[in-house]
Design a protein around this motif. Structure first.
Motif, PDB file in Angstrom:
ATOM      1  N   LYS A 123      22.610  42.556 -31.053  1.00 41.74           N
ATOM      2  CA  LYS A 123      21.585  43.494 -30.578  1.00 41.74           C
ATOM      3  C   LYS A 123      21.522  43.600 -29.059  1.00 41.74           C
ATOM      4  CE  LYS A 123      17.485  40.510 -30.792  1.00 41.74           C
ATOM      5  NZ  LYS A 123      16.158  40.398 -31.416  1.00 41.74           N
ATOM      6  N   TYR A 124      22.095  42.629 -28.334  1.00 42.48           N
ATOM      7  CA  TYR A 124      22.094  42.698 -26.876  1.00 42.48           C
ATOM      8  C   TYR A 124      23.370  43.322 -26.326  1.00 42.48           C
ATOM      9  CZ  TYR A 124      18.176  39.509 -27.498  1.00 42.48           C
ATOM     10  OH  TYR A 124      17.004  38.942 -27.887  1.00 42.48           O
ATOM     11  N   GLY A 125      24.411  43.415 -27.126  1.00 43.80           N
ATOM     12  CA  GLY A 125      25.644  44.087 -26.732  1.00 43.80           C
ATOM     13  C   GLY A 125      26.435  43.375 -25.650  1.00 43.80           C
ATOM     14  N   VAL A 126      27.517  44.044 -25.233  1.00 39.13           N
ATOM     15  CA  VAL A 126      28.370  43.563 -24.143  1.00 39.13           C
ATOM     16  C   VAL A 126      28.191  44.529 -22.983  1.00 39.13           C
ATOM     17  CG1 VAL A 126      30.739  43.126 -23.383  1.00 39.13           C
ATOM     18  CG2 VAL A 126      30.058  42.555 -25.725  1.00 39.13           C
ATOM     19  N   THR A 127      27.869  44.008 -21.813  1.00 38.09           N
ATOM     20  CA  THR A 127      27.695  44.835 -20.618  1.00 38.09           C
ATOM     21  C   THR A 127      28.997  44.826 -19.837  1.00 38.09           C
ATOM     22  OG1 THR A 127      25.353  44.275 -20.524  1.00 38.09           O
ATOM     23  CG2 THR A 127      26.348  45.143 -18.500  1.00 38.09           C
ATOM     24  N   LYS A 128      29.527  46.022 -19.600  1.00 41.11           N
ATOM     25  CA  LYS A 128      30.771  46.154 -18.848  1.00 41.11           C
ATOM     26  C   LYS A 128      30.450  46.526 -17.414  1.00 41.11           C
ATOM     27  CE  LYS A 128      33.039  47.375 -23.055  1.00 41.11           C
ATOM     28  NZ  LYS A 128      33.633  48.348 -23.905  1.00 41.11           N
ATOM     29  N   HIS A 129      31.238  45.994 -16.478  1.00 40.44           N
ATOM     30  CA  HIS A 129      30.967  46.200 -15.061  1.00 40.44           C
ATOM     31  C   HIS A 129      32.285  46.384 -14.323  1.00 40.44           C
ATOM     32  CE1 HIS A 129      29.903  44.498 -10.961  1.00 40.44           C
ATOM     33  NE2 HIS A 129      29.166  45.570 -11.066  1.00 40.44           N
ATOM     34  N   ASP A 130      32.379  47.459 -13.550  1.00 36.95           N
ATOM     35  CA  ASP A 130      33.570  47.735 -12.746  1.00 36.95           C
ATOM     36  C   ASP A 130      33.360  47.231 -11.329  1.00 36.95           C
ATOM     37  OD1 ASP A 130      34.765  49.129 -14.882  1.00 36.95           O
ATOM     38  OD2 ASP A 130      33.762  50.986 -14.301  1.00 36.95           O
ATOM     39  N   LEU A 131      34.337  46.513 -10.814  1.00 32.44           N
ATOM     40  CA  LEU A 131      34.300  46.038  -9.439  1.00 32.44           C
ATOM     41  C   LEU A 131      35.018  47.031  -8.529  1.00 32.44           C
ATOM     42  CD1 LEU A 131      35.081  42.299 -10.188  1.00 32.44           C
ATOM     43  CD2 LEU A 131      32.912  43.225  -9.371  1.00 32.44           C
ATOM     44  N   PRO A 132      34.664  47.085  -7.253  1.00 32.33           N
ATOM     45  CA  PRO A 132      35.277  48.060  -6.348  1.00 32.33           C
ATOM     46  C   PRO A 132      36.770  47.813  -6.093  1.00 32.33           C
ATOM     47  CG  PRO A 132      33.894  46.557  -5.110  1.00 32.33           C
ATOM     48  CD  PRO A 132      33.666  46.264  -6.570  1.00 32.33           C
ATOM     49  N   ASN A 133      37.253  46.616  -6.420  1.00 32.72           N
ATOM     50  CA  ASN A 133      38.670  46.322  -6.221  1.00 32.72           C
ATOM     51  C   ASN A 133      39.519  46.707  -7.434  1.00 32.72           C
ATOM     52  OD1 ASN A 133      38.027  44.344  -8.068  1.00 32.72           O
ATOM     53  ND2 ASN A 133      38.600  42.617  -6.767  1.00 32.72           N
ATOM     54  N   GLY A 134      38.902  47.391  -8.410  1.00 31.91           N
ATOM     55  CA  GLY A 134      39.625  47.842  -9.591  1.00 31.91           C
ATOM     56  C   GLY A 134      39.605  46.865 -10.751  1.00 31.91           C
ATOM     57  N   GLU A 135      39.079  45.683 -10.547  1.00 34.01           N
ATOM     58  CA  GLU A 135      38.986  44.699 -11.623  1.00 34.01           C
ATOM     59  C   GLU A 135      37.718  44.955 -12.443  1.00 34.01           C
ATOM     60  OE1 GLU A 135      41.448  42.824 -12.371  1.00 34.01           O
ATOM     61  OE2 GLU A 135      42.594  42.670 -10.534  1.00 34.01           O
ATOM     62  N   ASP A 136      37.602  44.287 -13.585  1.00 28.08           N
ATOM     63  CA  ASP A 136      36.478  44.473 -14.500  1.00 28.08           C
ATOM     64  C   ASP A 136      35.801  43.146 -14.812  1.00 28.08           C
ATOM     65  OD1 ASP A 136      36.951  47.307 -15.029  1.00 28.08           O
ATOM     66  OD2 ASP A 136      38.736  46.633 -16.109  1.00 28.08           O
ATOM     67  N   GLU A 137      34.535  43.243 -15.205  1.00 33.76           N
ATOM     68  CA  GLU A 137      33.780  42.083 -15.675  1.00 33.76           C
ATOM     69  C   GLU A 137      33.051  42.494 -16.947  1.00 33.76           C
ATOM     70  OE1 GLU A 137      32.291  39.734 -11.759  1.00 33.76           O
ATOM     71  OE2 GLU A 137      31.252  41.613 -12.184  1.00 33.76           O
ATOM     72  N   GLN A 138      32.746  41.506 -17.774  1.00 33.42           N
ATOM     73  CA  GLN A 138      31.912  41.716 -18.958  1.00 33.42           C
ATOM     74  C   GLN A 138      30.903  40.579 -19.037  1.00 33.42           C
ATOM     75  OE1 GLN A 138      34.768  41.837 -22.192  1.00 33.42           O
ATOM     76  NE2 GLN A 138      34.897  44.062 -22.071  1.00 33.42           N
ATOM     77  N   TYR A 139      29.740  40.896 -19.611  1.00 31.62           N
ATOM     78  CA  TYR A 139      28.667  39.922 -19.775  1.00 31.62           C
ATOM     79  C   TYR A 139      28.079  40.093 -21.170  1.00 31.62           C
ATOM     80  CZ  TYR A 139      28.859  40.028 -14.693  1.00 31.62           C
ATOM     81  OH  TYR A 139      29.282  39.986 -13.391  1.00 31.62           O
TER      82      TYR A 139
END
Length: 141
Positions: free
Chosen positions: A41-57
């Motif tokens: 119910k809280y899902g996965v939060t995706k985040h783009d970094l300015p250097n082109g890499e990605d993060e997930q939480y």
């Protein structure tokens, strides 16, 4: 004969109960890439970094916040950021939001959510590649 019939009815009822419980429980826990288990119910939060890499939480099954990131396109392992409470008593209780602040010399990222005590909490990293600060009560967002 009545005992056998009663046993068959009991087994059938128990099997029906098991079938009705299992899908509901399975729907509560989801699997992300890299075998990360999280509260659906809280899902996965995706985040783009300015250097082109990605993060997930995500909020893990332990109710801590977990993250992973890419380096040269390859994902890291999931890493716990701990439970979101400056006092160590509460756990995550909402989807995770991510905000960025860009200045001329720094790219600050903050993850924030509501914890199980109802407090709005956040954790900040003051630039890409730096360590995360402790959980705190942010004045924004």
């Amino acid at each position: 004969m009545k005992k056998i019939k009663a046993a068959v009815v009991t087994v059938a009822a128990m099997a029906g109960l098991a079938v009705s419980i299992t899908p509901a429980q399975a729907a509560d826990i989801c699997t992300a890439g890299g075998n990360g288990k999280y509260i659906c119910k809280y899902g996965v939060t995706k985040h783009d970094l300015p250097n082109g890499e990605d993060e997930q939480y995500f909020v893990g099954t332990d109710y801590a916040v977990w993250t992973r990131w890419t380096t040269n396109g390859s994902w890291s392992r999931w890493t716990s950021m701990g439970k979101p409470d400056p006092y160590g008593k509460a756990s995550a209780a909402s989807p995770i939001k991510v905000t960025d602040t860009q200045t001329s010399n720094q790219f600050r990222t903050t993850v924030h959510l509501t914890n199980s005590n109802g407090a709005f909490v956040g954790k900040t990293r003051y630039d890409i590649g730096l360590d995360w600060q402790n959980w705190d009560f942010p004045n924004c967002c």
